[in-house]
Design a protein around this motif. Structure first.
Motif, PDB file in Angstrom:
ATOM      1  N   ALA A 182      -2.181  12.119  -1.946  1.00 50.38           N
ATOM      2  CA  ALA A 182      -3.451  11.970  -2.654  1.00 50.38           C
ATOM      3  C   ALA A 182      -3.366  10.871  -3.700  1.00 50.38           C
ATOM      4  CB  ALA A 182      -3.850  13.292  -3.300  1.00 50.38           C
ATOM      5  N   ARG A 183      -2.207  10.760  -4.351  1.00 51.13           N
ATOM      6  CA  ARG A 183      -2.050   9.692  -5.340  1.00 51.13           C
ATOM      7  C   ARG A 183      -2.062   8.318  -4.672  1.00 51.13           C
ATOM      8  NH1 ARG A 183       1.316  13.591  -7.788  1.00 51.13           N
ATOM      9  NH2 ARG A 183       3.151  12.863  -6.651  1.00 51.13           N
ATOM     10  N   VAL A 184      -1.465   8.217  -3.494  1.00 53.51           N
ATOM     11  CA  VAL A 184      -1.495   6.941  -2.766  1.00 53.51           C
ATOM     12  C   VAL A 184      -2.927   6.548  -2.433  1.00 53.51           C
ATOM     13  CG1 VAL A 184      -0.896   5.838  -0.579  1.00 53.51           C
ATOM     14  CG2 VAL A 184       0.825   7.134  -1.830  1.00 53.51           C
ATOM     15  N   ARG A 185      -3.718   7.500  -1.993  1.00 55.70           N
ATOM     16  CA  ARG A 185      -5.119   7.195  -1.673  1.00 55.70           C
ATOM     17  C   ARG A 185      -5.883   6.766  -2.920  1.00 55.70           C
ATOM     18  NH1 ARG A 185      -4.265  11.729   1.740  1.00 55.70           N
ATOM     19  NH2 ARG A 185      -5.236  13.149   0.226  1.00 55.70           N
ATOM     20  N   ALA A 186      -5.605   7.407  -4.041  1.00 62.27           N
ATOM     21  CA  ALA A 186      -6.278   7.021  -5.287  1.00 62.27           C
ATOM     22  C   ALA A 186      -5.891   5.604  -5.701  1.00 62.27           C
ATOM     23  CB  ALA A 186      -5.927   8.018  -6.394  1.00 62.27           C
ATOM     24  N   VAL A 187      -4.621   5.260  -5.529  1.00 61.29           N
ATOM     25  CA  VAL A 187      -4.179   3.904  -5.859  1.00 61.29           C
ATOM     26  C   VAL A 187      -4.853   2.888  -4.944  1.00 61.29           C
ATOM     27  CG1 VAL A 187      -2.185   2.355  -5.851  1.00 61.29           C
ATOM     28  CG2 VAL A 187      -1.986   4.635  -6.848  1.00 61.29           C
ATOM     29  N   ALA A 188      -5.025   3.217  -3.668  1.00 62.15           N
ATOM     30  CA  ALA A 188      -5.719   2.313  -2.746  1.00 62.15           C
ATOM     31  C   ALA A 188      -7.174   2.124  -3.159  1.00 62.15           C
ATOM     32  CB  ALA A 188      -5.634   2.856  -1.325  1.00 62.15           C
ATOM     33  N   ILE A 189      -7.809   3.196  -3.632  1.00 57.75           N
ATOM     34  CA  ILE A 189      -9.179   3.087  -4.122  1.00 57.75           C
ATOM     35  C   ILE A 189      -9.247   2.123  -5.297  1.00 57.75           C
ATOM     36  CG2 ILE A 189     -10.995   4.357  -5.332  1.00 57.75           C
ATOM     37  CD1 ILE A 189     -10.261   6.770  -3.552  1.00 57.75           C
ATOM     38  N   LEU A 190      -8.318   2.279  -6.240  1.00 58.28           N
ATOM     39  CA  LEU A 190      -8.297   1.386  -7.395  1.00 58.28           C
ATOM     40  C   LEU A 190      -8.010  -0.056  -6.972  1.00 58.28           C
ATOM     41  CD1 LEU A 190      -6.353   3.673  -9.904  1.00 58.28           C
ATOM     42  CD2 LEU A 190      -8.778   3.069  -9.979  1.00 58.28           C
ATOM     43  N   ALA A 191      -7.212  -0.223  -5.923  1.00 58.03           N
ATOM     44  CA  ALA A 191      -6.937  -1.575  -5.435  1.00 58.03           C
ATOM     45  C   ALA A 191      -8.207  -2.249  -4.923  1.00 58.03           C
ATOM     46  CB  ALA A 191      -5.885  -1.523  -4.326  1.00 58.03           C
ATOM     47  N   LEU A 192      -9.056  -1.493  -4.242  1.00 59.30           N
ATOM     48  CA  LEU A 192     -10.328  -2.051  -3.770  1.00 59.30           C
ATOM     49  C   LEU A 192     -11.209  -2.465  -4.943  1.00 59.30           C
ATOM     50  CD1 LEU A 192     -11.192   0.416  -0.858  1.00 59.30           C
ATOM     51  CD2 LEU A 192     -10.503  -1.979  -0.640  1.00 59.30           C
TER      52      LEU A 192
END
Length: 538
Positions: free
Chosen positions: A323-333
């Motif tokens: 879940a943290r990886v997905r959140a980091v990907a969201i912030l990357a976008l």
């Protein structure tokens, strides 16, 4: 694409795709079909910039050359020419054939956008994103289907890189060394194709490093570096042999720091946000945005901030590393879009020609899911039974904004389709001009920049053209061999726009022989074939 498993019971079979995936498939197929029709009709219209990529593809297919950058422009990669080379080598010079690889890239982009949106957000938001991307105004479709370098291939590359980074971080990849090698290769190819994608490449790389730092030690890290070097190798090789001042960095720095008055911050923000963002999003026709259509440009940075807040909240509330990886990907976008927009509004081009330069914001389509996420969350929350009055009001407003966005994008698409007959007329006249030049027996001609390479491609290099400016002085000749060939011709022709400064200058030089030298008139152009060459610069 994330799909449900097929379920079987006696006498009944359910398809493997769930409802959001099926709807997305239908919408995506409609978007690809729409663009296939446009491709076959050569819409949007061709131009000399695209013809230069087409000519490079012809030269690659014939085995005569292996260009790294666009002729006369040592920073724009010609990966699109290499993709088209087998097709034009087989079928000959043809605009639809030249554009077919980009149509395939658009289909891949839709598929990857759905997969990433579904992985990071929700199935129905992913479907909504596909539906919006399936539509397309002339500005949007021109960036997707015309072979002018960079953007059609770098967008799916970034989406694939983010999907790889998320999958590695979630431990869903069996062969991590292969995944990291592919990640590096895509990054290298993207750097070669278009430097405007560097902000997104940087944040995608940070996601990979954050998601799986230990996995990059050893062979996976080596293959990541090797993949990148392989992808960017053409750039490295070309810059090693480039003359002083002609390397990519020097050329790019020169065009980015041209002398001239510096527009104010407010002018750049107006051009970048109120004109550039709506144009790149497909809400406006090619000639600019009406005042009522500029609302999305004002809302865009607000939505980015809201998405950043939601991403940070998701990171803090994450129950596990996936879940943290997905959140980091969201912030990357979010960060990729913010950096791209910031780089654009810092440039004087955002103010001096916001309509013409809005194409540089087309990469913002990568971040469309995260921009819509706050609105989608608010609208979805409002329909819950537990939602209060404030939440319902906010959700209703968010739903209205989403509906307005769909309506504006659809209006932009309809306006493009309605303008298709006039665009088709322009394209037909360009072909008729090429036919007229050939019927006149001309093989070497002079013309303006927006005529020459288009004419050469339309004749499959049976006619070559050298560029002159309006005062009949040498112009921007991207491919010196054409200029030299026309310069050696004993009796070249001249293709000039009717009533242009070039025609007036030519007629003055020809004097009484001007009318006798006129051999054809078609599509707003006149073709002259004087008895002797007219080269005033000599």
């Amino acid at each position: 694409m994330v799909v449900s498993e097929p379920e079987r019971d006696p006498g009944r079979w359910r398809p493997a795709l769930d409802r959001p995936a099926l709807v997305a498939l239908v919408l995506g197929a409609a978007g690809v079909g729409y663009r296939l029709v446009l491709t076959l009709l050569t819409l949007p219209t061709s131009n000399s910039d695209e013809a230069t990529f087409g000519l490079a593809a012809l030269h690659i297919a014939s085995g005569h050359e292996r260009p790294v950058f666009l002729y006369g422009q040592r920073y724009m990669g010609v990966l699109e020419s290499y993709l088209a080379a087998p097709l034009v080598g087989w079928a000959g010079a043809s605009w639809p054939v030249l554009r077919l690889p980009l149509l395939a890239l658009f289909a891949v982009f839709l598929w990857l956008a759905y997969r990433l949106s579904r992985r990071l957000f929700s199935p129905w938001l992913a479907t909504f994103v596909v539906g919006l991307l399936a539509l397309g105004s002339e500005r949007v479709v021109r960036d997707q289907l015309t072979v002018v370098g960079g953007r059609p291939e770098v967008k799916p590359a970034v989406l694939a890189m983010l999907l790889i980074a998320v999958a590695v971080g979630e431990r869903r990849v069996r062969h991590r060394w292969l995944a990291t090698g592919l990640f590096g290769l895509l990054a290298g190819l993207a750097v070669w194709s278009d430097w405007l994608i560097v902000p997104y490449l940087a944040v995608a790389g940070l996601v990979l490093v954050w998601a799986a730092p230990r996995d990059l030690v050893g062979w996976p890290g080596v293959l990541l570096a090797v993949g990148f070097l392989v992808g960017v190798a053409p750039v490295i090789k070309d810059n090693l042999v480039a003359p002083d001042g002609q390397d990519s960095l020097s050329v790019f720095r020169e065009i980015s720091t041209k002398d001239g008055a510096t527009p104010s911050v407010s002018e750049r923000l107006h051009g970048g946000l109120l004109e550039g963002v709506p144009l790149a999003s497909g809400l406006c026709p090619m000639d600019g945005c009406a005042r009522w259509a500029q609302w999305f440009g004002l809302l865009y940075p607000v939505l980015l901030v809201a998405a950043a807040v939601l991403g940070l909240v998701a990171f803090r509330r994450a129950a596990d590393s996936a879940a943290r990886v997905r959140a980091v990907a969201i912030l990357a976008l979010v960060v990729g879009a913010a950096l791209t927009l910031l780089a654009y509004v810092r440039s004087p081009l955002a103010a001096t020609d916001p309509v013409g330069n809005s194409r540089y914001l087309s990469v913002l389509q990568i971040s469309l899911p995260v921009v819509l996420w706050p609105l989608w969350r608010a609208a979805a929350h409002a329909v819950r039974a537990t939602a209060g009055a404030a939440a319902r009001t906010a959700g209703a407003l968010a739903g209205l904004v989403l509906a307005a966005l769909v309506a504006a994008t659809l209006a932009g698409t309809v306006a493009f389709v309605a303008d298709a007959p006039s665009l088709r007329t322009e394209e037909r006249q360009a072909r008729e001009l090429a036919d007229a030049v050939r019927r006149a027996g001309l093989r070497e001609v002079y013309g303006d920049y927006w005529t020459c390479n288009r004419l050469i491609f339309n004749t499959g290099e049976a006619v070559v053209c050298a560029v002159l400016d309006g005062d009949l002085s040498p112009g921007q000749n991207r491919y010196p061999a054409y200029w030299k060939r026309v310069g050696r011709a004993a009796r070249p022709g001249y293709v000039v726009a009717t009533g242009s400064s070039a025609e007036r200058a030519l007629r003055r030089l020809l004097g009484d022989r001007a009318d006798a030298a006129l051999v054809a008139e078609v599509g707003g152009y006149r073709v002259y074939h004087p008895e002797s060459a007219v080269r005033p610069w000599r």
